[in-house]
Scaffold this active site. Structure first.
Site, PDB file in Angstrom:
ATOM      1  CG  HIS A  19      12.338  14.806   5.845  1.00 19.99           C
ATOM      2  ND1 HIS A  19      11.297  14.363   6.613  1.00 19.99           N
ATOM      3  CD2 HIS A  19      12.098  16.111   5.615  1.00 19.99           C
ATOM      4  CE1 HIS A  19      10.476  15.369   6.853  1.00 19.99           C
ATOM      5  NE2 HIS A  19      10.941  16.436   6.268  1.00 19.99           N
ATOM      6  CG  ASP A  30       6.311  18.068 -26.558  1.00 18.35           C
ATOM      7  OD1 ASP A  30       6.558  17.594 -25.429  1.00 18.35           O
ATOM      8  OD2 ASP A  30       5.615  17.483 -27.399  1.00 18.35           O
ATOM      9  CE1 TYR A  45       8.478  19.138   3.971  1.00 11.05           C
ATOM     10  CE2 TYR A  45      10.773  18.522   4.156  1.00 11.05           C
ATOM     11  CZ  TYR A  45       9.600  18.936   4.739  1.00 11.05           C
ATOM     12  OH  TYR A  45       9.546  19.135   6.094  1.00 11.05           O
ATOM     13  CE  LYS A  57       5.687  26.945  -0.267  1.00 12.26           C
ATOM     14  NZ  LYS A  57       5.057  27.529  -1.429  1.00 12.26           N
ATOM     15  CB  THR A  65       5.455  24.980   6.493  1.00 12.16           C
ATOM     16  OG1 THR A  65       6.658  24.264   6.241  1.00 12.16           O
ATOM     17  CG2 THR A  65       4.290  24.170   5.982  1.00 12.16           C
ATOM     18  CD1 TRP A 115       6.123   3.601   4.189  1.00 11.50           C
ATOM     19  CD2 TRP A 115       7.472   4.382   2.577  1.00 11.50           C
ATOM     20  NE1 TRP A 115       6.452   4.890   4.507  1.00 11.50           N
ATOM     21  CE2 TRP A 115       7.271   5.403   3.531  1.00 11.50           C
ATOM     22  CE3 TRP A 115       8.284   4.651   1.474  1.00 11.50           C
ATOM     23  CZ2 TRP A 115       7.865   6.654   3.414  1.00 11.50           C
ATOM     24  CZ3 TRP A 115       8.874   5.920   1.373  1.00 11.50           C
ATOM     25  CH2 TRP A 115       8.659   6.896   2.336  1.00 11.50           C
ATOM     26  CB  SER A 136       0.295  28.665  -5.286  1.00  9.38           C
ATOM     27  OG  SER A 136       0.772  28.216  -4.047  1.00  9.38           O
ATOM     28  CG  HIS A 171      -1.575   1.312   1.507  1.00 14.91           C
ATOM     29  ND1 HIS A 171      -2.607   1.824   0.751  1.00 14.91           N
ATOM     30  CD2 HIS A 171      -1.314   2.236   2.460  1.00 14.91           C
ATOM     31  CE1 HIS A 171      -2.953   3.009   1.247  1.00 14.91           C
ATOM     32  NE2 HIS A 171      -2.184   3.287   2.280  1.00 14.91           N
ATOM     33  CG  HIS A 175      12.376  14.716  11.645  1.00 18.09           C
ATOM     34  ND1 HIS A 175      12.329  15.901  10.962  1.00 18.09           N
ATOM     35  CD2 HIS A 175      11.666  13.851  10.895  1.00 18.09           C
ATOM     36  CE1 HIS A 175      11.633  15.755   9.858  1.00 18.09           C
ATOM     37  NE2 HIS A 175      11.217  14.516   9.793  1.00 18.09           N
ATOM     38  CG  HIS A 176      11.813  10.364   9.440  1.00 27.40           C
ATOM     39  ND1 HIS A 176      10.496  10.270   9.099  1.00 27.40           N
ATOM     40  CD2 HIS A 176      12.286  11.438   8.764  1.00 27.40           C
ATOM     41  CE1 HIS A 176      10.184  11.225   8.246  1.00 27.40           C
ATOM     42  NE2 HIS A 176      11.250  11.948   8.028  1.00 27.40           N
ATOM     43  CB  SER A 223      10.634   6.173 -14.124  1.00 29.75           C
ATOM     44  OG  SER A 223       9.531   7.005 -14.288  1.00 29.75           O
ATOM     45  CB  SER A 224      11.790   9.552 -10.211  1.00 28.79           C
ATOM     46  OG  SER A 224      10.632   8.933  -9.787  1.00 28.79           O
ATOM     47  CD  GLU A 277       9.616  10.152  -2.410  1.00 27.59           C
ATOM     48  OE1 GLU A 277      10.566  10.441  -3.167  1.00 27.59           O
ATOM     49  OE2 GLU A 277       8.481   9.843  -2.810  1.00 27.59           O
ATOM     50  NE  ARG A 337       3.918   3.548  10.853  1.00 24.69           N
ATOM     51  CZ  ARG A 337       4.776   4.145  10.019  1.00 24.69           C
ATOM     52  NH1 ARG A 337       5.774   4.863  10.495  1.00 24.69           N
ATOM     53  NH2 ARG A 337       4.633   4.048   8.722  1.00 24.69           N
TER      54      ARG A 337
END
Lengths: 529, 190, 382
Positions: free
Chosen positions: A257, A109, A261, A335, A332, A145, A272, A80, A306-307, A173-174, A259, A454
C-alpha cells in the site's frame, strides 16, 4: 581523465563538460546524466510493458482464445504489472528527481554521486533477469504482480528464483536512490532554502523517499521468505509446515500500500509545480499541501488490509481498515481542492504540460472516487478482484502517475535541452492519450460492476462489447505514445532555443539557470531570500 | 568537510533504518501470530495443552462441526468419526478422526487445524489433538486419531456453531518443497 | 499492421451487429438476497455522493478554465491561502465520510450475522473446479466447466452461457439460511456469486465462512475471483435456487442416482461401452492437461499416448489416476469421478490413440478399490 575522481560534490570546481563516448554514461556521476539515463530506461520499459498490455488487450478483444494460451496470458499480466510498476513509473520519478531536485534546491549535484551511478546501473541487470524469465523452461512468473503464495511458492514455475533475485536488485536500487534523495534534500539546500520554502516536488519526493526506505526492505523480506520456503524448506507461507498463505498477503500489502503512494506522491509534486506556472499564480495552500502529503504517507501504513477484505478478516478488522482507508480521502481531497483553488481566478494558458496536469487532476480524482467506493468493505465484496479494481488502479496510475510524468517531461524538457517543444504535436499527443486512456479504462468500471473478474484470458458473452471498446482504446493510447517519443526526440534535435525561464509564469531556482541547464549548475550556491 | 560528515551520518542512519525494516518484515511473522491470537484472524491459534476444569454450562449447548479436507496430492481416506457434535461449554469432549492410506507406499501426513468463526478459536481448548504431531501410515494401514477438546464457558453468546476443520497435507520425506519444481522439469510418468 | 486491420475490421463488424449479443450491462445487480440489496443500495448511495462531489469540484474547475483564461484577458488574483476555507474543506469531507460509514457499518454487521444456519455447505476450490459437500446429507460432488473446447477455440459458435455453465449446479433451497464453509485444496481461490453478494476467499489449510439466504428461485452464475493459475478463468460457479420442497425432492433424486451408479458398477461392461463412456470422461476431466490427442504438454503434463504408465502395469495406472502423483500436477481423481467413470477413463487411456493393450478395467474392480481394499491397487506408483 577519470570521472570517478570528480565524484564528490564540491571537489569538481573545474567546469569541464561531459566525457565523450559510452564511458560518459557508464561512469557518470553527474545528476543530469543519471537523470537522463533513468528517464530513457523508464521510457524503454514503458514501451515494453505497453506492448504486453496491447497483447493482453488483443487477446481480450473478443471472447474465445485467439492469440495466447491462458498460461502465457498470466505471464503477460504479471510481467506487465512488474515492468510498469518497478520499471516504468518508479525509475521515471527517480529520473525526474535526479534532474530537478538539485536544480530546485540550489545544490551542485546529488549528495552521493557514486551511489547514484550504482543505483541506476543495477537496474538494467534486474530487468534483463526479469525479462529473460520469459524464455525459461516453464515460462515467466505467472502469479500476478502481487505474487500471492502458495501460487508463487509451491506452485510457481522454476523462474520464480530469478524473479526474486530481480526484485532484490530493484529494491536495492530504490533504497540507494531514496537515501541519495534524502541526503541531498536535507544536506545540500542552498542558503536560505528552508524546508517550508522547498518546491512541492521536492517535498513530495522527500516523503516518498522515506516511504521507500520504510517499505522496500519489507518487500525484500517477503521475497526472501519466499526464497527460503521454495529452496530451504521453511514454512513461512506453507500451511503444511504451520505457515499461513494469508500472512504473505499481510506482509506484501504492508509494502504494497505505501508502494501505491510511492507511485503517486511525486506525481502530486509535479502537478503542484505545473498548475501555478500556467495559472500565473502561487500554489494555493502550500503548507496544507505538505501536511496532506505527510498524512497520506503516515496513513498508508494503516490501511494495507483493505486489499484483503475478502480473505476472511474478523468484523473489527474489516471496520478498522475500512475507516482508516476512508480517512485517506480527507488529505487527498485537500490536495484536489488546493489545485482547483490554484487555478481559480488565475490567468490560465493551456500549453501541453498544463493540459496533462489538468487531465491528471480530473482523472486522478475519478480514480480517487472509485478508490473511496472500494474502501467501503461491504460493497468491496462485489468489487474486489473485478475489472472495477482494474479500472480504479489504472485511473490512478495511467492518467495519474504516467500523465504526471509526461506533464513533467514536457514541462522541463526545454530546460534540459534548451529547445522549444513542438506545441502542436504536444497537444496532439495529449488529446490522443486523453481520449485513448478514457476509452480504454472507463468501460472497465462497467465490466467490473457487471461481474467480470480480473486476470482472465477469456470471458462470458455479456462482457464482449465493453472489452472490444477497451481494446480499441488501448491501441489508440498505445500508438499515441509514439508521438511522445517523436516529441522528445524532436525537442532534443530542434534548433529553436528558449529563454532561461522557458514558461512565462515559471518561478524557482531551476528557471534561473540557463537553458539548456549547463553540465554543472549551482557550483556556487545561490542565495534564496 | 562538515557536509561530508553530515552525509555519512545520515547515510548510516538511513541504511540502519532499511536494515531495521528488513528485520521488521521478518518480525511481522511472530507479530502476525500474536495478532491472529488476539483477533482470531484465520482461526489459526487455539489454546492447546492441559486446561483447568471448568464448571460445565449445561444450560447452553454449542454445535461443533468437524470437517476433513485433503490437500492436493493427498490420497488418504480421512474424516471425522462423528461430523456433528453438541457440546456444553466447559465439557471435556473426546472424539476422533479416522485415516487410512490406500496407497502401497509409506506416507507421512500433517493435519492443519482451522476454526471458524475465527473469534471462537481462542475459546477452543485442545487438550489432545492428532494435529500436534505428524502421522505416519504404511500403505494399506488405517488409524483412529484422537481429538480431545473443551469449549470455554466464556464463549460469546452470539456464537452457536463452531466449525473445526483439519486439512491433511502430505509431508512424506520423498516429497520435499522443491520436488514440485524438479517434477516440472523432469516430467513424471503420467 | 495486420493486427490493426483485423481490429478495424472486427470493430466495424461489431458495430454492425451490436444488438447480436449486446447487453451493455453497466451496474451491479441488486441481487436476490437481503444483503445483496443493501450492498446495492450502499453502492448507489456512495456513487451518487461521489457524483455530487465531482460535479461541484469539476464545476468550479471548468468554470475557472472557461472564465479565467489569459486569452479572455483574465488577470491572476494573488491569494494563496485562506485558513477558514482550508479548515472547511477538511471538516466537511470528514462529515460526509462519517455519513457514509454509518450505513456501511450497518451492512457489514449484517453480513457477519452469526445466527444459526439451517443448511451447511462446504465449498472447496480446486485447480480448476469447485467441489460442493452438503455436510449433513452425505452428498458431495465436483462442478466442472462444460463449455466445449471447440467454443473456447472459436471453432464453434458460443453458447448462451459461454464459460458460465457447469455439469452440476450447486442446488440450494430458497428462504433458508445457508452457511457456506470455504476452503481450498491447492492454491487460494475465491468463491463469488454477484447475485448473492458473497465473495470469500478459499484458502488452503484454512476454513472461511459466509452465509446467504436466497429470496427468489433462479439460476445465478459467478466465477472464481482470485488468480489461481492457468485456468483461473475457466472455473465458473452456478447456483440453482429452488423452493425448499423442491430441494428435498432434488436431494432424494440425487441420492437415488448415486444408488443407480453403484448398481451400474456391478454390471459387466464391454470394452466398447467403456471406451465410449471413457472418451467422454477423458474429454471432460483429463483433456485440458493431457490434451484430446493424448499428447500432453510436456514437461508439466506428460503425454499418455505411448506412455509407459498407460501401456504398463494396470495397477500403477489405477493408482495414479485414483491417488494422483506426488509433487506433480496430477490430481487424485478418486473423489471426483464415480467407479464406472474411473474404470471407463482408464480403459480409454489404455486403448486410445494407438495405445492398444486391449485391456478393460471393470467398474466393479475400481469400486472394490474405492471401498478401501488397497491390495487390489497392485504395485505402488513410482
Amino acid at each position: 581523465m577519470s570521472t570517478m575522481d570528480t565524484a564528490a560534490p564540491g571537489v569538481h570546481e573545474e567546469h569541464h563538460g561531459p566525457a565523450s563516448g559510452i564511458g560518459r554514461w557508464l561512469f557518470t556521476t553527474n545528476h543530469k546524466d543519471i537523470g537522463t539515463l533513468y528517464l530513457w530506461f523508464s521510457l524503454l520499459m514503458f514501451l515494453i510493458g505497453g506492448v504486453m498490455a496491447l497483447l493482453i488487450r488483443s487477446e481480450l478483444f473478443q471472447p474465445g482464445l485467439q492469440l495466447v494460451e491462458p498460461g502465457f496470458f498470466n505471464q503477460l499480466t504479471t510481467m506487465h504489472g512488474l515492468i510498469m510498476v518497478f520499471g516504468a513509473v518508479m525509475p521515471a520519478f527517480v529520473g525526474l528527481a535526479n534532474w530537478m531536485v538539485p536544480l530546485m534546491i540550489g545544490a551542485p549535484d546529488m549528495a552521493l554521486p557514486r551511489m547514484n551511478n550504482w543505483s541506476f546501473w543495477i537496474l538494467p541487470f534486474a530487468f534483463a533477469i526479469l525479462v529473460s524469465t520469459l524464455f525459461m523452461d516453464g515460462g515467466a512468473p505467472n502469479f500476478g504482480w502481487t505474487f500471492y503464495a502458495p501460487l508463487s511458492t509451491t506452485y510457481a514455475p522454476p523462474s520464480v528464483t530469478y524473479f526474486i533475485f530481480a526484485i532484490h536488485i530493484m529494491g536495492a536500487s530504490s533504497i540507494m536512490g531514496a537515501i541519495n534523495i534524502i541526503a541531498t534534500i536535507l544536506n545540500l539546500r542552498a542558503p536560505g532554502m528552508t524546508m517550508m520554502k522547498l518546491p512541492l516536488f521536492v517535498w513530495t519526493w522527500l516523503i516518498t523517499a522515506f516511504l521507500l526506505i520504510a517499505v522496500m526492505p519489507v518487500l525484500a523480506g517477503v521475497v526472501t521468505m519466499m526464497l527460503m520456503d521454495i529452496h530451504f524448506g521453511t514454512s513461512f507461507f506453507n500451511a503444511a509446515g504451520g505457515g499461513d498463505p494469508v500472512l504473505f498477503q499481510h506482509v506484501f500489502w504492508f509494502f504494497g500500500h505505501p508502494e501505491v503512494y510511492i507511485m503517486i506522491l511525486p506525481a502530486f509534486g509535479i502537478v503542484s509545480q505545473i498548475l501555478p506556472t500556467f495559472s500565473r499564480k502561487k500554489l494555493f495552500g502550500y503548507a496544507s499541501m505538505v501536511y496532506a502529503t505527510a498524512s497520506i504517507a503516515i496513513l498508508s501504513f494503516l490501511v494495507w488490509a483493505h486489499h484483503m477484505f475478502t480473505v476472511g478478516l474478523p468484523l473489527v478488522g474489516e471496520l478498522f481498515f475500512m475507516f482508516a482507508t476512508m480517512l485517506i480521502a480527507v488529505p487527498t481531497g485537500v490536495k484536489v481542492f488546493n489545485w482547483v483553488a490554484t487555478m481559480y481566478r488565475g490567468s490560465l494558458t493551456f500549453e501541453t504540460p498544463m493540459l496533462f496536469a489538468i487531465a491528471f487532476v480530473v482523472l486522478f480524482t475519478i480514480g480517487g472516487f472509485s478508490g473511496l467506493m472500494l474502501a467501503i468493505a461491504p460493497v468491496d465484496f462485489q468489487y474486489h478482484d473485478t475489472y472495477f479494481v482494474v479500472a480504479h488502479f489504472h485511473y490512478v496510475l495511467v492518467p495519474g502517475a504516467i500523465f504526471s510524468i509526461m506533464a513533467g517531461v514536457y514541462y522541463w524538457l526545454p530546460k534540459w535541452t534548451g529547445h522549444a517543444l513542438n506545441e502542436g504535436m504536444g497537444k496532439l499527443h495529449f488529446w490522443c492519450s486523453f481520449i485513448g486512456v478514457n476509452i480504454t479504462f472507463f468501460p472497465m468500471h462497467f465490466l467490473g460492476l457487471a461481474g467480470m473478474p480480473r486476470r482472465i484470458p477469456d470471458y462470458a458473452l455479456q462482457f464482449a462489447d465493453f472489452n472490444m471498446v477497451a481494446t480499441v482504446g488501448a491501441f489508440i493510447f498505445g500508438f499515441s505514445q509514439l508521438l511522445f517519443v517523436w516529441n522528445v526526440i524532436h525537442c532534443i534535435r530542434s534548433r529553436e532555443t528558449v529563454s532561461a525561464q522557458v514558461w512565462e509564469g515559471a518561478h524557482g531556482l531551476e528557471w534561473e539557470v540557463p537553458s539548456p541547464a549547463p553540465y554543472h549548475t549551482h557550483t556556487t550556491p545561490p542565495r534564496v531570500e | 568537510m562538515d557536509a561530508a560528515k553530515a552525509n555519512r551520518r545520515l547515510i548510516i542512519r538511513l541504511l540502519m533504518a532499511s536494515v531495521l525494516m528488513f528485520g521488521f518484515g521478518f518480525a511481522l511473522v511472530p507479530l502476525y501470530d500474536v495478532f491472529c491470537k488476539v483477533t482470531g484472524l484465520n482461526g489459526r491459534i487455539t489454546a492447546t495443552g492441559p486446561v483447568d476444569a471448568m464448571a460445565v454450562d449445561t444450560a447452553r449447548s454449542v454445535k461443533v462441526r468437524l470437517i476433513a479436507i485433503n490437500n492436493e496430492g493427498m490420497p488418504w481416506l480421512f474424516g471425522p468419526t462423528e461430523s456433528l457434535l453438541r457440546v456444553n461449554p466447559g465439557e471435556m469432549k473426546q472424539t476422533a478422526y479416522r485415516a487410512s492410506n490406500p496407497t502401497t507406499r509409506r506416507m507421512v501426513a500433517q493435519a492443519i487445524p482451522s476454526v471458524s468463526p475465527g473469534e471462537a478459536a481462542q475459546y477452543l481448548h485442545k487438550i489432545n489433538c492428532f494435529c500436534f504431531d505428524s502421522q505416519a501410515l504404511e500403505g494399506g494401514d488405517a488409524i483412529d486419531m484422537p481429538l480431545m477438546f473443551m469449549i470455554d464457558t466464556d464463549l460469546p453468546e452470539s456464537i452457536h456453531t463452531i466449525t473445526l476443520s483439519y486439512t491433511l497435507f502430505d509431508i512424506s520425506p520423498d516429497k520435499t518443497g522443491t520436488a514440485e519444481n524438479d517434477a516440472q522439469e523432469g516430467g513424471s510418468p503420467i | 499492421m495486420g493486427t490493426i486491420r483485423t481490429i478495424i475490421f472486427g470493430l466495424s463488424l461489431t458495430l454492425l451487429s451490436l444488438s447480436a449479443h449486446a447487453e451493455w450491462a453497466l451496474n451491479l445487480s441488486p441481487g436476490v438476497t437481503e444483503v445483496s440489496r443493501s450492498v446495492y443500495d450502499l453502492h448507489m448511495t456512495i456513487f451518487w455522493i461521489c457524483v455530487a462531489i465531482g460535479v461541484v469540484v469539476f464545476g468550479v474547475m471548468f468554470w475557472s478554465i472557461f472564465h479565467h483564461r489569459k486569452s479572455r484577458g483574465a488577470e491572476a488574483h494573488h491569494f494563496h491561502e485562506h485558513t477558514l476555507v482550508e479548515v472547511a474543506w477538511t471538516i466537511v469531507p470528514l462529515g460526509i465520510l462519517i455519513a457514509m460509514a454509518v450505513p456501511a457499518t450497518a451492512t457489514l454487521v449484517k453480513m457477519y450475522d452469526p445466527s444459526e444456519a439451517d443448511l451447511d455447505v462446504q465449498i472447496t476450490g480446486y485447480q480448476w473446479k469447485w467441489r460442493y459437500t452438503y455436510l449433513d446429507q452425505d452428498l458431495d460432488f465436483f462442478s466442472n466447466l462444460t463449455t466445449p473446447q471447440e467454443q473456447i477455440g472459436n471453432e464453434q459458435a458460443k453458447g448462451e452461457h459461454y464459460l458460465l455453465e457447469v455439469d452440476r449446479h450447486l442446488v440450494l433451497p430458497t428462504d433458508t439460511k445457508i452457511r457456506l464453509l470455504l476452503t481450498a485444496n491447492d492454491v487460494i481461490h475465491s468463491w463469488w456469486v454477484p447475485a448473492l453478494a458473497v465473495k470469500k476467499d478459499a484458502v488452503p489449510g484454512f476454513i472461511n465462512e459466509a452465509w446467504t439466504r436466497i429470496d427468489e428461485p433462479g439460476i445465478y452464475r459467478g466465477q472464481c475471483a482470485e488468480l489461481c493459475g492457468k485456468d483461473h478463468g475457466f472455473m465458473p460457479i452456478v447456483v440453482e435456487a429452488v423452493p425448499p420442497e423442491q430441494f428435498q425432492q432434488w436431494l432424494a433424486e440425487v441420492k437415488a442416482e448415486k444408488q443407480a451408479e453403484v448398481a451400474a458398477a456391478e454390471k459387466s461392461w464391454t470394452l466398447d461401452e467403456l471406451m465410449t463412456q471413457g472418451e467422454q470422461v477423458y474429454l471432460r476431466a483429463c483433456a485440458a492437461c493431457h490434451q484430446p490427442t493424448g499428447t500432453g504438454i510436456p514437461p508439466a503434463f506428460p503425454a499418455l499416448k505411448g506412455s509407459p504408465v498407460a501401456l504398463g502395469d494396470v495397477g500403477t495406472h489405477i493408482d495414479i489416476v485414483l491417488n494422483g502423483s506426488p509433487a506433480t500436477a496430477m490430481q487424485a481423481f478418486r473423489d471426483q469421478l464415480s467407479a464406472t467413470e474411473l474404470a471407463a477413463v482408464i480403459t480409454y487411456e489404455r486403448n486410445a490413440w494407438g495405445n492398444s493393450t486391449g485391456e478393460a478395467v471393470s467398474p466393479s474392480q475400481i469400486a472394490g478399490i474405492l471401498a478401501g481394499n488397497a491390495d487390489t491397487a497392485g504395485e505402488g506408483a513410482q
